[in-house]
Scaffold this motif. Structure first.
Motif, PDB file in Angstrom:
ATOM      1  N   ALA A  76       0.840  -1.205   0.000  1.00  0.00           N
ATOM      2  CA  ALA A  76       0.000   0.000   0.000  1.00  0.00           C
ATOM      3  C   ALA A  76       0.874   1.254   0.000  1.00  0.00           C
ATOM      4  O   ALA A  76       0.662   2.177  -0.794  1.00  0.00           O
ATOM      5  CB  ALA A  76      -0.931  -0.008   1.206  1.00  0.00           C
ATOM      6  N   SER A  77       1.874   1.277   0.868  1.00  0.00           N
ATOM      7  CA  SER A  77       2.778   2.439   0.907  1.00  0.00           C
ATOM      8  C   SER A  77       3.644   2.500  -0.347  1.00  0.00           C
ATOM      9  O   SER A  77       3.959   3.586  -0.834  1.00  0.00           O
ATOM     10  CB  SER A  77       3.677   2.370   2.143  1.00  0.00           C
ATOM     11  N   LEU A  78       4.024   1.347  -0.873  1.00  0.00           N
ATOM     12  CA  LEU A  78       4.799   1.319  -2.118  1.00  0.00           C
ATOM     13  C   LEU A  78       3.992   1.937  -3.250  1.00  0.00           C
ATOM     14  O   LEU A  78       4.524   2.722  -4.042  1.00  0.00           O
ATOM     15  CB  LEU A  78       5.205  -0.114  -2.465  1.00  0.00           C
ATOM     16  N   GLY A  79       2.706   1.623  -3.312  1.00  0.00           N
ATOM     17  CA  GLY A  79       1.850   2.221  -4.338  1.00  0.00           C
ATOM     18  C   GLY A  79       1.774   3.730  -4.195  1.00  0.00           C
ATOM     19  O   GLY A  79       1.856   4.464  -5.187  1.00  0.00           O
ATOM     20  N   ARG A  80       1.639   4.209  -2.965  1.00  0.00           N
ATOM     21  CA  ARG A  80       1.606   5.664  -2.744  1.00  0.00           C
ATOM     22  C   ARG A  80       2.941   6.300  -3.118  1.00  0.00           C
ATOM     23  O   ARG A  80       2.991   7.387  -3.697  1.00  0.00           O
ATOM     24  CB  ARG A  80       1.254   5.968  -1.287  1.00  0.00           C
ATOM     25  N   CYS A  81       4.025   5.625  -2.795  1.00  0.00           N
ATOM     26  CA  CYS A  81       5.367   6.130  -3.105  1.00  0.00           C
ATOM     27  C   CYS A  81       5.564   6.239  -4.617  1.00  0.00           C
ATOM     28  O   CYS A  81       6.032   7.268  -5.132  1.00  0.00           O
ATOM     29  CB  CYS A  81       6.399   5.175  -2.497  1.00  0.00           C
ATOM     30  N   LEU A  82       5.196   5.193  -5.344  1.00  0.00           N
ATOM     31  CA  LEU A  82       5.324   5.216  -6.804  1.00  0.00           C
ATOM     32  C   LEU A  82       4.387   6.255  -7.416  1.00  0.00           C
ATOM     33  O   LEU A  82       4.754   6.950  -8.364  1.00  0.00           O
ATOM     34  CB  LEU A  82       5.042   3.829  -7.381  1.00  0.00           C
ATOM     35  N   GLY A  83       3.177   6.367  -6.861  1.00  0.00           N
ATOM     36  CA  GLY A  83       2.230   7.373  -7.356  1.00  0.00           C
ATOM     37  C   GLY A  83       2.740   8.786  -7.134  1.00  0.00           C
ATOM     38  O   GLY A  83       2.614   9.651  -8.010  1.00  0.00           O
ATOM     39  N   ALA A  84       3.337   9.026  -5.960  1.00  0.00           N
ATOM     40  CA  ALA A  84       3.899  10.351  -5.675  1.00  0.00           C
ATOM     41  C   ALA A  84       5.045  10.670  -6.624  1.00  0.00           C
ATOM     42  O   ALA A  84       5.171  11.791  -7.124  1.00  0.00           O
ATOM     43  CB  ALA A  84       4.373  10.419  -4.226  1.00  0.00           C
ATOM     44  N   THR A  85       5.891   9.676  -6.901  1.00  0.00           N
ATOM     45  CA  THR A  85       7.010   9.882  -7.824  1.00  0.00           C
ATOM     46  C   THR A  85       6.491  10.185  -9.220  1.00  0.00           C
ATOM     47  O   THR A  85       7.013  11.077  -9.904  1.00  0.00           O
ATOM     48  CB  THR A  85       7.927   8.644  -7.842  1.00  0.00           C
ATOM     49  N   LEU A  86       5.456   9.466  -9.635  1.00  0.00           N
ATOM     50  CA  LEU A  86       4.863   9.706 -10.948  1.00  0.00           C
ATOM     51  C   LEU A  86       4.275  11.113 -11.029  1.00  0.00           C
ATOM     52  O   LEU A  86       4.475  11.832 -12.021  1.00  0.00           O
ATOM     53  CB  LEU A  86       3.788   8.660 -11.236  1.00  0.00           C
ATOM     54  N   LEU A  87       3.583  11.527  -9.990  1.00  0.00           N
ATOM     55  CA  LEU A  87       3.003  12.874  -9.948  1.00  0.00           C
ATOM     56  C   LEU A  87       4.102  13.937 -10.010  1.00  0.00           C
ATOM     57  O   LEU A  87       3.998  14.921 -10.748  1.00  0.00           O
ATOM     58  CB  LEU A  87       2.160  13.048  -8.684  1.00  0.00           C
ATOM     59  N   LEU A  88       5.176  13.739  -9.248  1.00  0.00           N
ATOM     60  CA  LEU A  88       6.281  14.695  -9.271  1.00  0.00           C
ATOM     61  C   LEU A  88       6.957  14.737 -10.642  1.00  0.00           C
ATOM     62  O   LEU A  88       7.382  15.798 -11.103  1.00  0.00           O
ATOM     63  CB  LEU A  88       7.299  14.347  -8.173  1.00  0.00           C
ATOM     64  N   GLY A  89       7.026  13.599 -11.312  1.00  0.00           N
ATOM     65  CA  GLY A  89       7.557  13.577 -12.674  1.00  0.00           C
ATOM     66  C   GLY A  89       6.687  14.385 -13.632  1.00  0.00           C
ATOM     67  O   GLY A  89       7.195  15.109 -14.496  1.00  0.00           O
ATOM     68  N   CYS A  90       5.373  14.284 -13.465  1.00  0.00           N
ATOM     69  CA  CYS A  90       4.449  15.084 -14.291  1.00  0.00           C
ATOM     70  C   CYS A  90       4.613  16.573 -14.000  1.00  0.00           C
ATOM     71  O   CYS A  90       4.609  17.398 -14.924  1.00  0.00           O
ATOM     72  CB  CYS A  90       3.009  14.655 -14.031  1.00  0.00           C
TER      73      CYS A  90
END
Length: 195
Positions: A76-90
């Motif tokens: 669950a936290s890994l998903g949030r971490c990857l999602g945050a990284t993706l958002l920051l990349g955008c």
């Protein structure tokens, strides 16, 4: 001695090729900048490039947490971490576009006479960097979708966590992301020094 996995070899070869390409572009930019005879500091440096650098450094921190979360079986936290990284990349990509617009408003054209060719290198180099980041974002999105799918079911979650391939994916993606981050920081420093 343990053999290096083929994907890791391919990644390292790609990183060497990307480094050589950007090194050649930076040398060409510096040469064009020096030949133009235009003094440095003539145009203000785009503030969006500075903001995007901060965003990318933060994204490097978030992706750096991914492997730790994976090893602690916290999908669950890994998903949030990857999602945050993706958002920051955008956000980084959007700030780059705003930086290009800011360059145009400060009189650094995307296309123009030969005397402005050094300014064109800024667009080219930063656009190529964004393209490489977007490639990483596609892989990041694919991994994020796998994590979200696995997190829905306890059995899938266990299979995902115990699969060494997924650990390698996270590790390689982190290596690539950190490389793209360091590459931008170096490019940013070159732009700051020569602009």
């Amino acid at each position: 001695m343990e053999r290096m996995p083929p994907l890791q070899v391919a990644l390292y070869l790609a990183l060497v090729a990307i480094t050589v390409m950007f090194l050649m572009l930076v040398v060409a930019y510096a040469t064009a900048r020096i030949r133009s005879g235009v003094p440095t500091g003539l145009h203000p440096f785009p503030r969006y490039f500075s903001l995007s650098t901060i965003v990318l450094v933060i994204s490097s921190y978030t992706i750096g947490q991914a492997l730790r979360l994976y090893e602690h079986d916290d999908l669950a936290s890994l998903g949030r971490c990857l999602g945050a990284t993706l958002l920051l990349g955008c956000i980084f990509s959007g700030l780059q576009v705003l930086g290009w617009r800011e360059l145009m408003t400060h009189g650094v054209p995307f296309r123009g006479e030969a005397s402005s060719s050094s300014g064109q290198f800024i667009y080219l180099i930063s656009a190529l960097h964004v393209a490489h980041l977007l490639g990483g974002m596609v892989l990041l999105l694919a991994l994020l979708l796998q994590v979200l799918h696995a997190d829905r079911d306890a059995v899938r979650s266990l299979v995902f966590i115990r699969n060494p391939y997924h650990r390698r994916q996270i590790k390689l993606l982190g290596t690539y992301w950190h490389f793209v981050d360091v590459l931008w920081v170096v490019l940013f420093a070159v732009f700051l020094f020569l602009f």
